[in-house]
Design an enzyme around this catalytic site. Structure first.
Site, PDB file in Angstrom:
ATOM      1  N   ASP A 190      -0.053  -8.858 -47.934  1.00 19.38           N
ATOM      2  CA  ASP A 190       0.345 -10.258 -47.782  1.00 19.38           C
ATOM      3  C   ASP A 190       0.097 -10.714 -46.345  1.00 19.38           C
ATOM      4  O   ASP A 190       0.352  -9.978 -45.397  1.00 19.38           O
ATOM      5  CB  ASP A 190       1.814 -10.409 -48.156  1.00 19.38           C
ATOM      6  N   CYS A 222      -1.073 -14.619 -57.017  1.00 19.21           N
ATOM      7  CA  CYS A 222      -0.558 -13.665 -56.038  1.00 19.21           C
ATOM      8  C   CYS A 222       0.952 -13.891 -55.981  1.00 19.21           C
ATOM      9  O   CYS A 222       1.557 -14.143 -57.031  1.00 19.21           O
ATOM     10  CB  CYS A 222      -1.227 -13.815 -54.682  1.00 19.21           C
ATOM     11  N   SER A 223       1.510 -13.869 -54.831  1.00 18.02           N
ATOM     12  CA  SER A 223       2.952 -14.133 -54.741  1.00 18.02           C
ATOM     13  C   SER A 223       3.227 -15.628 -54.667  1.00 18.02           C
ATOM     14  O   SER A 223       3.947 -16.176 -55.506  1.00 18.02           O
ATOM     15  CB  SER A 223       3.553 -13.428 -53.518  1.00 18.02           C
ATOM     16  N   ALA A 224       2.646 -16.310 -53.699  1.00 18.01           N
ATOM     17  CA  ALA A 224       2.878 -17.752 -53.537  1.00 18.01           C
ATOM     18  C   ALA A 224       1.876 -18.580 -54.326  1.00 18.01           C
ATOM     19  O   ALA A 224       2.121 -19.736 -54.660  1.00 18.01           O
ATOM     20  CB  ALA A 224       2.826 -18.125 -52.066  1.00 18.01           C
ATOM     21  N   GLY A 227      -2.554 -18.353 -50.799  1.00 15.43           N
ATOM     22  CA  GLY A 227      -3.391 -17.632 -49.837  1.00 15.43           C
ATOM     23  C   GLY A 227      -4.445 -16.776 -50.496  1.00 15.43           C
ATOM     24  O   GLY A 227      -5.640 -17.121 -50.564  1.00 15.43           O
ATOM     25  N   ARG A 228      -4.053 -15.621 -51.034  1.00 16.00           N
ATOM     26  CA  ARG A 228      -4.989 -14.712 -51.678  1.00 16.00           C
ATOM     27  C   ARG A 228      -5.608 -15.338 -52.932  1.00 16.00           C
ATOM     28  O   ARG A 228      -6.796 -15.112 -53.235  1.00 16.00           O
ATOM     29  CB  ARG A 228      -4.258 -13.409 -52.028  1.00 16.00           C
TER      30      ARG A 228
END
Length: 447
Positions: A190, A222-224, A227-228
């Site tokens: 992350d 991804c998590s949020a 970004g990725r």
């Protein structure tokens, strides 16, 4: 494609300061674009939806968010923290989503079922740096797990390399079962980047192969979900652009090849036609040629044409001449109104008989043709009782009678007898040079 090596060389030597400047420029353009398009995040900021967001400051735009229409219970709503992302060839090529929470796992499967998702790319671990980054929304291998009305079964799990886990899943809803594949990338920390690009590119290649020809969106999270997720979408987007450019360039290559083939075929055909034209025609052997029999009937070849009516001064010479007239079908003789042809009678040609007046040894050469308007009983030719014409004395020919010509037998220049201005057109046709023999009555001289 020839520009790709120089582009790669430029990318490898990019100054970090330059990258910072470009990144700041992109952020400024994003702010302007958001303002110009009127992009808002009001739905995600509603009180009933705030708890559905993993991060309070990362919300989907109202204009591009995924709206859930599949309702499985009375407590279901249409909100999920996920957005449609445009691809190189489709307006809804990707769904970028945050990692589901324990309270949104059912909504996550509602979204998957509603849009018939076939491939999921997970770019995070469940726990990173001691924090929960994503809720587990699948079951252990060969086991089932229920998420609301959805039953998820993990058929198998493989690890092609240390960075990737591949899971074959089935989901059942209302006795309908669908299959899908999940790719979980493990080596992307992350707020950081992978230590090499090969693992991410391999992940994308596998995901594209599993997607195949399906038109459903590729689910990336991804998590949020920014970004990725955004990096993977950007890499796949660029890949599609390169492939599209390759296909576009291939069209030109193929069309050029077709033109070359067409021109080559046309040239070969042209040369073939020229070769055929240059070939000499085949001559038929003389032995195989049938000769036509010679024709002895001269009635279709020779004719005596009346002279023009122009007065000529009298000249000494033969005084008597007679021209035989053709016999009609009724047996009577008649003179034509305009021109007299020997072959009008349909039989053998009849030629005039010339009798000398004074000198027996002289051979008269020319005849005095009958006028075109001659009537019986008039002029120098008078009919006899037997229907033939008799010779009249030359003295009876007056100089005013311009329908007759009298030529002297003393002419010695035989080459100019039929010259213009000499005797006009009433000229004896000379003996032919061809293979035909003249008729027996060609010219019978009586002495």
């Amino acid at each position: 494609m020839e520009l790709l090596p120089s582009l790669l060389s430029t990318l490898r030597t990019v100054d970090p300061e330059t990258v910072d400047q470009e990144y700041n420029a992109v952020r400024s353009q994003t702010s302007l674009l958001k303002r110009d398009l009127g992009l808002t995040t009001e739905t995600g900021a509603l009180k009933e939806n705030i708890k559905k967001n993993r991060y309070k400051d990362i919300l989907p735009y109202d204009q591009s968010r995924v709206v859930l229409s599949l309702m499985t219970s009375d407590s279901d709503h249409d909100y999920i923290n996920a957005s449609f992302i445009k691809g190189a060839s489709s307006d809804r090529r990707y769904i970028g989503s945050q990692g589901p929470l324990s309270s949104t796992v059912t909504d996550f499967w509602r979204m998957i079922w509603q849009h018939d998702v076939k491939v999921i790319v997970m770019a995070c671990r469940e726990i990173e740096m001691g924090k929960k980054k994503c809720e587990c929304y699948w079951s252990p291998v060969h086991q089932s797990a229920a998420f609301g009305p959805f039953t998820v079964y993990t058929q198998g799990e493989t690890r092609p390399n240390e960075d990737l886990v591949v899971r074959a899943l089935t989901v059942t809803y209302q006795q309908v079962t669908r299959s899908l594949v999940q790719y979980q990338f493990l080596s992307w920390p992350d707020h950081d980047v992978p230590y090499e690009a090969a693992g991410v590119l391999d992940l994308l290649e596998r995901a594209r192969n599993s997607q195949g020809t399906h038109t459903s969106p590729l689910l990336i999270h991804c998590s949020a979900g920014c970004g990725r997720t955004g990096v993977i979408c950007a890499l796949d987007y660029i890949h599609d652009l390169l492939v599209t450019k390759d296909q576009y360039q291939f069209i030109f290559t193929a069309v050029t090849f077709m033109f070359e083939q067409a021109l080559q075929s046309s040239s070969q055909q042209l040369y073939s036609n020229l070769s055929e034209l240059k070939k000499k025609p085949t001559r038929t052997p003389a032995s195989s040629t049938k000769r036509q029999p010679q024709q002895t009937d001269m009635s279709d070849t020779y004719a005596v044409v009346n002279k023009p009516k122009q007065p000529h001064p009298p000249q000494p010479g033969p005084a008597y001449a007679t021209v035989a007239t053709p016999r009609t079908n009724s047996g009577s003789r008649s003179l034509p109104a305009s021109h007299h042809y020997d072959n009008d009678s349909g039989g053998a040609p009849i030629y005039s008989t010339v009798r000398p007046r004074a000198k027996p040894s002289a051979t008269p050469i020319y005849d005095i043709a009958a006028p075109t308007n001659q009537r019986q009983g008039e002029g120098p030719l008078a009919p006899s009782n037997n229907g033939e014409y008799q010779l009249l004395p030359a003295e009876r020919l007056s100089q005013a009678d311009d329908d007759y010509e009298d030529f002297s037998s003393s002419v010695t220049d035989m080459t100019n007898l039929c010259s213009p201005g000499g005797i006009g057109f009433n000229c004896r046709i000379q003996k032919p040079r061809g293979p035909r023999d003249p008729p027996a009555e060609w010219s019978r001289l009586e002495r």
